[in-house]
Design a protein around this motif. Sequence first.
Motif, short mmCIF file in Angstrom:
data_model
loop_
_atom_site.label_atom_id
_atom_site.label_comp_id
_atom_site.label_asym_id
_atom_site.label_seq_id
_atom_site.Cartn_x
_atom_site.Cartn_y
_atom_site.Cartn_z
N PRO A 9 23.86 -3.53 35.48
CA PRO A 9 24.12 -2.90 34.18
C PRO A 9 23.33 -1.61 34.06
CG PRO A 9 22.47 -4.59 33.92
CD PRO A 9 22.91 -4.64 35.36
N SER A 12 20.03 -0.94 30.18
CA SER A 12 19.40 -2.20 29.81
C SER A 12 17.91 -2.23 30.10
CB SER A 12 20.09 -3.36 30.53
OG SER A 12 19.92 -3.23 31.93
N ALA A 19 20.56 -9.84 34.71
CA ALA A 19 21.97 -9.47 34.82
C ALA A 19 22.51 -9.77 36.21
CB ALA A 19 22.16 -7.99 34.49
N ALA A 61 27.45 -9.07 34.31
CA ALA A 61 26.38 -8.07 34.29
C ALA A 61 26.51 -7.16 33.07
CB ALA A 61 26.41 -7.24 35.58
N HIS A 64 24.68 -7.35 29.70
CA HIS A 64 23.28 -6.96 29.64
C HIS A 64 23.07 -5.46 29.40
CE1 HIS A 64 21.64 -10.86 31.04
NE2 HIS A 64 22.83 -10.95 31.61
#
Length: 106
Positions: A9, A12, A19, A61, A64
């Motif tokens: 991600p 984040s 993730a 993913a 996140h």
Amino acid sequence: MLLAFSVAPMGSGDSVSAAVADAVRVVRDSGLPHRTDAMFTTLEGEWDECMDVVRRACEAAGRHGERVSLVLKADVRPGRTGEMQAKLDRLDAALERAEGEPGRGQ
């Protein structure tokens, strides 16, 4: 086909381990042969089933962060199975042959 991918991600923070763990959980739950290392996860299967796992891993993913980065590499070789290990076996055999050649090895 063999399909190697990494997913993470964006937006984040510094750590993406949670993730990535969620994405790898999708892979492990898929039932497809797979191998995960420090940089990539490799899947083996048919095109549609591999791409479905990648899509679902990206979705996992993506929960996140604001965006998802995906790196993907595929070896599309219809009719072949067991290549995740077979490729390594062929490499090991080639290395052993090369070590036995004059001027090689040691």
